[in-house]
Design an enzyme around this catalytic site. Structure first.
Site, PDB file in Angstrom:
ATOM      1  N   ARG A  77       0.629  -1.085  -0.071  1.00 47.46           N
ATOM      2  CA  ARG A  77      -0.057   0.038  -0.122  1.00 47.46           C
ATOM      3  C   ARG A  77       0.770   1.336  -0.075  1.00 47.46           C
ATOM      4  NH1 ARG A  77      -3.900  -1.293   4.711  1.00 47.46           N
ATOM      5  NH2 ARG A  77      -4.488   0.945   4.398  1.00 47.46           N
ATOM      6  N   ASN A 109      -7.799   7.866   7.967  1.00 40.89           N
ATOM      7  CA  ASN A 109      -7.124   7.486   6.891  1.00 40.89           C
ATOM      8  C   ASN A 109      -5.559   7.416   7.633  1.00 40.89           C
ATOM      9  OD1 ASN A 109      -9.206   7.636   5.582  1.00 40.89           O
ATOM     10  ND2 ASN A 109      -8.739   9.431   4.394  1.00 40.89           N
ATOM     11  N   VAL A 110      -4.929   6.425   6.997  1.00 36.27           N
ATOM     12  CA  VAL A 110      -3.658   6.337   7.413  1.00 36.27           C
ATOM     13  C   VAL A 110      -2.201   6.680   6.178  1.00 36.27           C
ATOM     14  CG1 VAL A 110      -3.847   4.484   8.833  1.00 36.27           C
ATOM     15  CG2 VAL A 110      -3.397   3.764   6.496  1.00 36.27           C
ATOM     16  N   ASP A 111      -3.121   7.494   5.103  1.00 35.67           N
ATOM     17  CA  ASP A 111      -2.348   7.566   4.015  1.00 35.67           C
ATOM     18  C   ASP A 111      -1.334   8.934   4.016  1.00 35.67           C
ATOM     19  OD1 ASP A 111      -4.149   9.618   3.631  1.00 35.67           O
ATOM     20  OD2 ASP A 111      -5.287   8.136   2.407  1.00 35.67           O
ATOM     21  N   HIS A 126      -6.219   6.558  13.448  1.00 31.47           N
ATOM     22  CA  HIS A 126      -5.850   5.169  13.128  1.00 31.47           C
ATOM     23  C   HIS A 126      -4.280   4.914  12.670  1.00 31.47           C
ATOM     24  CE1 HIS A 126     -10.438   4.155  12.362  1.00 31.47           C
ATOM     25  NE2 HIS A 126     -10.109   4.320  13.822  1.00 31.47           N
ATOM     26  N   CYS A 137       8.750  -1.834  23.024  1.00 32.17           N
ATOM     27  CA  CYS A 137       9.102  -0.489  23.683  1.00 32.17           C
ATOM     28  C   CYS A 137       8.033   0.645  23.130  1.00 32.17           C
ATOM     29  CB  CYS A 137      10.585  -0.154  23.763  1.00 32.17           C
ATOM     30  SG  CYS A 137      11.172   0.480  22.094  1.00 32.17           S
ATOM     31  N   GLY A 193     -16.882  11.183   3.531  1.00 32.76           N
ATOM     32  CA  GLY A 193     -16.034  10.033   2.963  1.00 32.76           C
ATOM     33  C   GLY A 193     -15.836   8.925   4.072  1.00 32.76           C
ATOM     34  N   THR A 194     -16.768   8.667   4.861  1.00 31.72           N
ATOM     35  CA  THR A 194     -16.768   7.514   5.976  1.00 31.72           C
ATOM     36  C   THR A 194     -17.794   6.773   6.028  1.00 31.72           C
ATOM     37  OG1 THR A 194     -16.179   6.808   8.057  1.00 31.72           O
ATOM     38  CG2 THR A 194     -17.165   8.931   8.017  1.00 31.72           C
ATOM     39  N   ASN A 219     -20.956  12.416   0.936  1.00 34.38           N
ATOM     40  CA  ASN A 219     -20.745  10.900   0.649  1.00 34.38           C
ATOM     41  C   ASN A 219     -21.702  10.737  -0.665  1.00 34.38           C
ATOM     42  OD1 ASN A 219     -20.601   7.948   0.850  1.00 34.38           O
ATOM     43  ND2 ASN A 219     -19.831   8.390   2.946  1.00 34.38           N
TER      44      ASN A 219
HETATM   45  C1  BJW Z   1     -16.732   8.542  -0.991  1.00 42.71           C
HETATM   46  C2  BJW Z   1     -16.200   8.642  -2.139  1.00 42.71           C
HETATM   47  C3  BJW Z   1     -16.067  10.005  -2.395  1.00 42.71           C
HETATM   48  C4  BJW Z   1     -16.426   6.541  -1.646  1.00 42.71           C
HETATM   49  N1  BJW Z   1     -16.161  11.062  -1.724  1.00 42.71           N
HETATM   50  N2  BJW Z   1     -16.972   9.664  -0.319  1.00 42.71           N
HETATM   51  C5  BJW Z   1     -19.074  -0.060  19.169  1.00 42.71           C
HETATM   52  C6  BJW Z   1     -19.745  -0.834  18.727  1.00 42.71           C
HETATM   53  C7  BJW Z   1     -19.274  -2.149  17.914  1.00 42.71           C
HETATM   54  C8  BJW Z   1     -17.965  -2.228  17.985  1.00 42.71           C
HETATM   55  C9  BJW Z   1     -16.988  -1.387  18.699  1.00 42.71           C
HETATM   56  C10 BJW Z   1     -17.490  -0.263  19.141  1.00 42.71           C
HETATM   57  N3  BJW Z   1     -16.667   0.345  19.579  1.00 42.71           N
HETATM   58  C11 BJW Z   1     -15.152  -0.234  19.086  1.00 42.71           C
HETATM   59  C12 BJW Z   1     -15.820  -1.468  18.558  1.00 42.71           C
HETATM   60  C13 BJW Z   1     -14.786  -2.448  17.817  1.00 42.71           C
HETATM   61  C14 BJW Z   1     -14.259  -1.765  16.483  1.00 42.71           C
HETATM   62  C15 BJW Z   1     -15.414  -1.400  15.537  1.00 42.71           C
HETATM   63  O1  BJW Z   1     -15.692  -0.230  15.536  1.00 42.71           O
HETATM   64  N4  BJW Z   1     -16.130  -2.511  14.828  1.00 42.71           N
HETATM   65  C16 BJW Z   1     -17.209  -2.018  13.953  1.00 42.71           C
HETATM   66  C17 BJW Z   1     -16.630  -2.541  12.566  1.00 42.71           C
HETATM   67  C18 BJW Z   1     -18.239  -3.090  14.448  1.00 42.71           C
HETATM   68  N5  BJW Z   1     -13.313  -0.978  16.787  1.00 42.71           N
HETATM   69  C19 BJW Z   1     -12.201  -1.080  17.012  1.00 42.71           C
HETATM   70  O2  BJW Z   1     -11.666  -2.259  17.280  1.00 42.71           O
HETATM   71  C20 BJW Z   1     -11.228   0.095  17.202  1.00 42.71           C
HETATM   72  N6  BJW Z   1     -10.667   0.060  18.592  1.00 42.71           N
HETATM   73  C21 BJW Z   1     -11.206   0.212  19.802  1.00 42.71           C
HETATM   74  O3  BJW Z   1     -12.315   0.739  19.712  1.00 42.71           O
HETATM   75  O4  BJW Z   1     -10.483  -0.011  20.868  1.00 42.71           O
HETATM   76  C22 BJW Z   1     -11.111  -0.406  22.015  1.00 42.71           C
HETATM   77  C23 BJW Z   1     -11.850  -1.791  22.066  1.00 42.71           C
HETATM   78  C24 BJW Z   1     -10.944  -2.786  21.794  1.00 42.71           C
HETATM   79  C25 BJW Z   1     -11.389  -3.994  21.781  1.00 42.71           C
HETATM   80  C26 BJW Z   1     -12.842  -4.225  21.704  1.00 42.71           C
HETATM   81  C27 BJW Z   1     -13.688  -3.226  21.964  1.00 42.71           C
HETATM   82  C28 BJW Z   1     -13.234  -1.682  21.946  1.00 42.71           C
HETATM   83  C29 BJW Z   1     -10.156   0.088  16.353  1.00 42.71           C
HETATM   84  C30 BJW Z   1     -10.514   0.654  15.059  1.00 42.71           C
HETATM   85  C31 BJW Z   1      -9.646   0.486  13.918  1.00 42.71           C
HETATM   86  C32 BJW Z   1      -9.785   0.530  12.531  1.00 42.71           C
HETATM   87  N7  BJW Z   1      -8.749   0.305  11.810  1.00 42.71           N
HETATM   88  C33 BJW Z   1      -9.031   0.135  10.279  1.00 42.71           C
HETATM   89  C34 BJW Z   1      -7.444  -0.363   9.626  1.00 42.71           C
HETATM   90  C35 BJW Z   1      -6.440   0.602   9.558  1.00 42.71           C
HETATM   91  C36 BJW Z   1      -5.443   0.068   9.191  1.00 42.71           C
HETATM   92  C37 BJW Z   1      -5.361  -0.039   7.744  1.00 42.71           C
HETATM   93  O5  BJW Z   1      -5.377   0.838   7.011  1.00 42.71           O
HETATM   94  O6  BJW Z   1      -5.271  -1.254   7.303  1.00 42.71           O
HETATM   95  O7  BJW Z   1      -9.031   1.441   9.910  1.00 42.71           O
HETATM   96  S1  BJW Z   1     -10.432  -0.780   9.725  1.00 42.71           S
HETATM   97  C38 BJW Z   1     -10.849   0.515   8.563  1.00 42.71           C
HETATM   98  O8  BJW Z   1     -12.205   0.996   8.631  1.00 42.71           O
HETATM   99  C39 BJW Z   1      -9.615   1.519   8.486  1.00 42.71           C
HETATM  100  C40 BJW Z   1     -10.512   2.882   8.423  1.00 42.71           C
HETATM  101  O9  BJW Z   1      -9.969   3.974   9.088  1.00 42.71           O
HETATM  102  C41 BJW Z   1     -11.858   2.561   8.940  1.00 42.71           C
HETATM  103  C42 BJW Z   1     -13.006   3.174   8.668  1.00 42.71           C
HETATM  104  O10 BJW Z   1     -13.335   3.057   7.281  1.00 42.71           O
HETATM  105  P1  BJW Z   1     -13.797   4.324   6.504  1.00 42.71           P
HETATM  106  O11 BJW Z   1     -12.851   5.379   6.473  1.00 42.71           O
HETATM  107  O12 BJW Z   1     -15.160   4.542   6.796  1.00 42.71           O
HETATM  108  O13 BJW Z   1     -13.768   3.751   4.965  1.00 42.71           O
HETATM  109  P2  BJW Z   1     -15.024   2.872   4.393  1.00 42.71           P
HETATM  110  O14 BJW Z   1     -14.233   2.042   3.366  1.00 42.71           O
HETATM  111  O15 BJW Z   1     -15.774   2.076   5.293  1.00 42.71           O
HETATM  112  O16 BJW Z   1     -16.112   3.776   3.734  1.00 42.71           O
HETATM  113  C43 BJW Z   1     -15.696   4.454   2.706  1.00 42.71           C
HETATM  114  C44 BJW Z   1     -16.886   5.542   2.407  1.00 42.71           C
HETATM  115  O17 BJW Z   1     -16.549   6.575   1.459  1.00 42.71           O
HETATM  116  C45 BJW Z   1     -18.228   5.010   1.709  1.00 42.71           C
HETATM  117  O18 BJW Z   1     -19.229   5.253   2.814  1.00 42.71           O
HETATM  118  C46 BJW Z   1     -18.326   5.431   0.558  1.00 42.71           C
HETATM  119  O19 BJW Z   1     -19.631   5.718   0.072  1.00 42.71           O
HETATM  120  C47 BJW Z   1     -17.489   6.810   0.746  1.00 42.71           C
HETATM  121  N8  BJW Z   1     -16.944   7.211  -0.390  1.00 42.71           N
HETATM  122  N9  BJW Z   1     -16.043   7.477  -2.592  1.00 42.71           N
HETATM  123  C48 BJW Z   1     -16.887  11.048  -0.804  1.00 42.71           C
HETATM  124  N10 BJW Z   1     -15.117  10.132  -3.790  1.00 42.71           N
END
Ligand code: BJW
Length: 244
Positions: A77, A109-111, A126, A137, A193-194, A219
């Site tokens: 990536r 985003n991590v980019d 993130h 460490c 965009g989330t 979005n």
């Molecule tokens: C456009 C477009 C254009 C297209 N213009 N728009 C509460 C309830 C349930 C679960 C949990 C909760 N609290 C915590 C959790 C657990 C979990 C979670 O949320 N799970 C759910 C999925 C159910 N969260 C975690 O684990 C987090 N940690 C945490 O809470 O710690 C405490 C804890 C620990 C253990 C248990 C419970 C609590 C950490 C979350 C880390 C997320 N990591 C990632 C990967 C990063 C590394 C990598 O890059 O590989 O982060 S996952 C991935 O999703 C990435 C993103 O940052 C993140 C969000 O995604 P995003 O940005 O929304 O992207 P997409 O693809 O989903 O959506 C794109 C959008 O753009 C779409 O809507 C399109 O329509 C739109 N779009 N083109 C504008 N041109």
């Protein structure tokens, strides 16, 4: 990428934009989609690595099971990102620093594309693909765009991992707290965009709304957050933001 609708900007939102002093912008993968970065869940090619869905390869368990595979996925990536540039959405958000008294950009985003476009003080919830972190460490090391990445911690000699927040891992200390504080004190909150599925990031608009802010989503698709937003601008961020 085709725009679904070219939205009309409501007068009420225009007035909010003129009056607002403290503004929060929460961004997700969609803001980088027009730069060519794949999103995770929608609006383009989804992230899959060697047949493994991203929520498997980007999970905490994978780091302990197969760290080299995790690095391979992130190296791939980073390599892709080297040729990609910020788009009009990143540029417009960077310009907002001069428009509002206090602008806080919170990104999932991590980019690093917000920073490349000129945004300062971006809260990276993130982490960053451009940093490595020691598994023992927690010392952090920048990853250069031109040199090979470090493998071993210069402080303690243990292995490094990508400095990103994987599923089931905690966010960097203080990052969410700072973002939540900015959400609680903003007058206008843009959610751009989330998919609004990943917590705690997806809880920020709710904090802003509860504190009386006007919340506006940008979005091309509806999300679970849409219903509670004051304004939903349907379209690509790179096309909608310049209209504001
Ligand atoms: C456009 C477009 C254009 C297209 N213009 N728009 C509460 C309830 C349930 C679960 C949990 C909760 N609290 C915590 C959790 C657990 C979990 C979670 O949320 N799970 C759910 C999925 C159910 N969260 C975690 O684990 C987090 N940690 C945490 O809470 O710690 C405490 C804890 C620990 C253990 C248990 C419970 C609590 C950490 C979350 C880390 C997320 N990591 C990632 C990967 C990063 C590394 C990598 O890059 O590989 O982060 S996952 C991935 O999703 C990435 C993103 O940052 C993140 C969000 O995604 P995003 O940005 O929304 O992207 P997409 O693809 O989903 O959506 C794109 C959008 O753009 C779409 O809507 C399109 O329509 C739109 N779009 N083109 C504008 N041109």
């Amino acid at each position: 990428m085709q725009s679904l609708v070219n939205p009309t900007i409501p007068g009420e939102l225009r007035r909010k934009i003129v009056d607002a002093r403290r503004v929060l912008v929460l961004t997700g993968a969609g803001v980088s989609a027009e730069s060519g970065v794949p999103t995770f869940r929608g609006g383009g090619k989804s992230a899959v690595w060697k047949g493994m869905p991203f929520d498997v390869i980007s999970s905490a368990g994978m780091v302990s099971r197969d760290l080299p595979a995790v690095w391979e996925w992130f190296d791939y990536r980073r390599e892709l990102l080297k040729s990609l540039r910020p788009n009009r959405a990143h540029e417009e958000i960077a310009r907002w620093q001069d428009r509002f008294e206090k602008l806080t950009v919170v990104t999932q985003n991590v980019d690093g594309l917000h920073q490349l476009a000129g945004s300062n003080n971006v809260i990276e919830l993130h982490g960053s693909i451009w940093r490595a972190r020691c598994i023992s460490c927690s010392s952090r090391f920048e990853i250069s765009r031109t040199q090979s990445r470090p493998d071993i911690c210069a402080d303690c000699g243990d292995r490094l991992r990508p400095d990103v927040v994987l599923f089931g891992e905690l966010l960097p200390s203080g990052a969410f707290e700072m973002a939540a504080e900015a959400a609680a004190e903003c007058e206008l909150c843009f959610v751009i965009g989330t998919s609004g599925l990943v917590y705690p990031a997806a809880g920020l608009p709710e904090i802003a709304k509860a504190a009386g802010a006007c919340v506006c989503e940008v979005n091309p698709e509806r999300t679970p957050l849409s219903a509670s937003c004051d304004h939903v601008l349907t379209g690509n961020a790179g096309e909608v933001l310049p209209l504001l």
